[in-house]
Design a protein around this motif. Structure first.
Motif, short mmCIF file in Angstrom:
data_model
loop_
_atom_site.label_atom_id
_atom_site.label_comp_id
_atom_site.label_asym_id
_atom_site.label_seq_id
_atom_site.Cartn_x
_atom_site.Cartn_y
_atom_site.Cartn_z
N VAL A 65 0.84 -1.19 0.00
CA VAL A 65 0.00 0.00 0.00
C VAL A 65 0.88 1.24 0.00
O VAL A 65 1.94 1.28 0.64
CB VAL A 65 -0.99 0.05 1.19
N ALA A 66 0.44 2.23 -0.76
CA ALA A 66 1.09 3.53 -0.79
C ALA A 66 0.43 4.40 0.28
O ALA A 66 -0.79 4.41 0.41
CB ALA A 66 0.94 4.16 -2.17
N LEU A 67 1.24 5.12 1.03
CA LEU A 67 0.75 5.94 2.13
C LEU A 67 1.20 7.39 1.92
O LEU A 67 2.24 7.64 1.32
CB LEU A 67 1.32 5.45 3.47
N ARG A 68 0.44 8.31 2.48
CA ARG A 68 0.81 9.73 2.49
C ARG A 68 0.84 10.20 3.93
O ARG A 68 -0.06 9.88 4.71
CB ARG A 68 -0.21 10.57 1.74
N LEU A 69 1.86 10.97 4.26
CA LEU A 69 1.92 11.57 5.58
C LEU A 69 1.04 12.80 5.60
O LEU A 69 1.09 13.61 4.67
CB LEU A 69 3.36 11.97 5.93
N ALA A 70 0.24 12.95 6.64
CA ALA A 70 -0.60 14.12 6.77
C ALA A 70 0.28 15.35 6.93
O ALA A 70 1.38 15.28 7.49
CB ALA A 70 -1.53 13.96 7.97
N ALA A 71 -0.20 16.48 6.43
CA ALA A 71 0.58 17.72 6.45
C ALA A 71 0.80 18.25 7.86
O ALA A 71 1.79 18.90 8.14
CB ALA A 71 -0.10 18.78 5.59
N GLU A 72 -0.11 17.96 8.76
CA GLU A 72 -0.01 18.47 10.12
C GLU A 72 1.15 17.82 10.84
O GLU A 72 1.30 16.61 10.86
CB GLU A 72 -1.31 18.18 10.87
N ARG A 73 1.99 18.62 11.44
CA ARG A 73 3.12 18.13 12.24
C ARG A 73 2.84 18.41 13.70
O ARG A 73 2.35 19.46 14.07
CB ARG A 73 4.43 18.80 11.83
N ARG A 74 3.21 17.48 14.53
CA ARG A 74 3.01 17.65 15.97
C ARG A 74 4.15 18.48 16.55
O ARG A 74 5.26 18.44 16.06
CB ARG A 74 3.00 16.29 16.66
N GLY A 75 3.85 19.18 17.61
CA GLY A 75 4.89 19.94 18.31
C GLY A 75 5.86 19.00 18.99
O GLY A 75 5.55 17.85 19.30
N SER A 76 7.06 19.48 19.25
CA SER A 76 8.10 18.63 19.82
C SER A 76 7.82 18.26 21.28
O SER A 76 8.46 17.37 21.82
CB SER A 76 9.46 19.30 19.69
N LEU A 77 6.89 18.94 21.93
CA LEU A 77 6.60 18.64 23.33
C LEU A 77 5.56 17.54 23.48
O LEU A 77 5.36 17.03 24.57
CB LEU A 77 6.12 19.90 24.06
N ARG A 78 4.91 17.17 22.41
CA ARG A 78 3.87 16.14 22.47
C ARG A 78 4.48 14.77 22.24
O ARG A 78 5.50 14.61 21.59
CB ARG A 78 2.82 16.38 21.40
N ARG A 79 3.79 13.78 22.76
CA ARG A 79 4.16 12.39 22.53
C ARG A 79 3.01 11.73 21.79
O ARG A 79 1.87 12.06 22.00
CB ARG A 79 4.41 11.67 23.85
N GLY A 80 3.36 10.79 20.94
CA GLY A 80 2.34 10.06 20.22
C GLY A 80 2.57 8.57 20.38
O GLY A 80 3.68 8.12 20.65
N MET A 81 1.49 7.80 20.22
CA MET A 81 1.60 6.35 20.30
C MET A 81 1.16 5.73 18.98
O MET A 81 0.11 6.07 18.44
CB MET A 81 0.72 5.79 21.43
N CYS A 82 1.97 4.83 18.48
CA CYS A 82 1.67 4.11 17.25
C CYS A 82 0.46 3.21 17.47
O CYS A 82 0.40 2.48 18.46
CB CYS A 82 2.89 3.29 16.82
N SER A 83 -0.46 3.24 16.52
CA SER A 83 -1.67 2.42 16.62
C SER A 83 -1.40 0.95 16.30
O SER A 83 -2.21 0.10 16.61
CB SER A 83 -2.73 2.92 15.64
N LEU A 84 -0.27 0.66 15.66
CA LEU A 84 0.05 -0.73 15.31
C LEU A 84 0.85 -1.42 16.41
O LEU A 84 0.52 -2.52 16.82
CB LEU A 84 0.83 -0.80 13.99
N CYS A 85 1.93 -0.78 16.86
CA CYS A 85 2.85 -1.47 17.78
C CYS A 85 2.82 -0.92 19.20
O CYS A 85 3.46 -1.48 20.08
CB CYS A 85 4.27 -1.45 17.23
#
Length: 164
Positions: A65-85
């Motif tokens: 599958v071909a994927l596109r990264l969303a244009a919105e970038r998160r700030g460096s102070l935020r943390r994110g969690m991967c939905s897969l792993c």
């Protein structure tokens, strides 16, 4: 995952044209990939930073599958969690990636998205083969094998949404 070659990868894409698949940039070192530790081969396009690709073995068939990264970038102070792993990363270490749906739905501009490790190294994080920069893996009661199964299940569910 079994090792795949360039022809198998290019023929595997379900959500882009054959011409797009022919023109996409492949990872430089296919032969050097840790195939035994991969649930999927994922990479960013070095020539187009907003594009990524994911290829996996699904029921004995190679699916890409071909994927596109969303244009919105998160700030460096935020943390994110991967939905897969379920690996956490600071800043832009987790990105919303969208995939055009296969078939007529994709031609009608329908897409689905998932928050995923921006470097697409989920398989290596789950197995402890790669350590996230300033991020981490949550303490879990699941065994590594159970975490691998969960990651594969999450990936399968995402692919189901694309291929409907």
């Amino acid at each position: 995952m079994k090792a795949v070659n360039e022809q198998e990868i290019r023929a595997s894409f379900v959500n882009c044209s054959k011409g797009e698949a022919k023109r996409l940039t492949l990872p430089r070192s296919l032969a050097e990939q840790p195939w035994d530790d991969l649930d999927f081969l994922g990479w960013r396009d070095s020539g187009a930073p907003d594009r990524s690709y994911l290829v996996t073995d699904r029921g004995g068939e190679v699916v890409g599958v071909a994927l596109r990264l969303a244009a919105e970038r998160r700030g460096s102070l935020r943390r994110g969690m991967c939905s897969l792993c379920f690996t956490t990363h600071p800043g832009s270490g987790v990105s919303l990636m969208t995939a055009r749906r296969a078939g007529q739905a994709g031609r009608d501009s329908n897409s689905v998205g998932v928050y995923v490790c921006t470097d697409l190294a989920c398989s290596l994080y789950v197995r402890g083969k790669k350590i996230p920069d300033l991020g981490g893996r949550l303490e879990e009661t699941l065994t590594v094998e159970q975490q691998i199964d969960r990651t594969r299940g999450k990936l399968s569910a995402f692919l189901d949404k694309i291929m409907v």
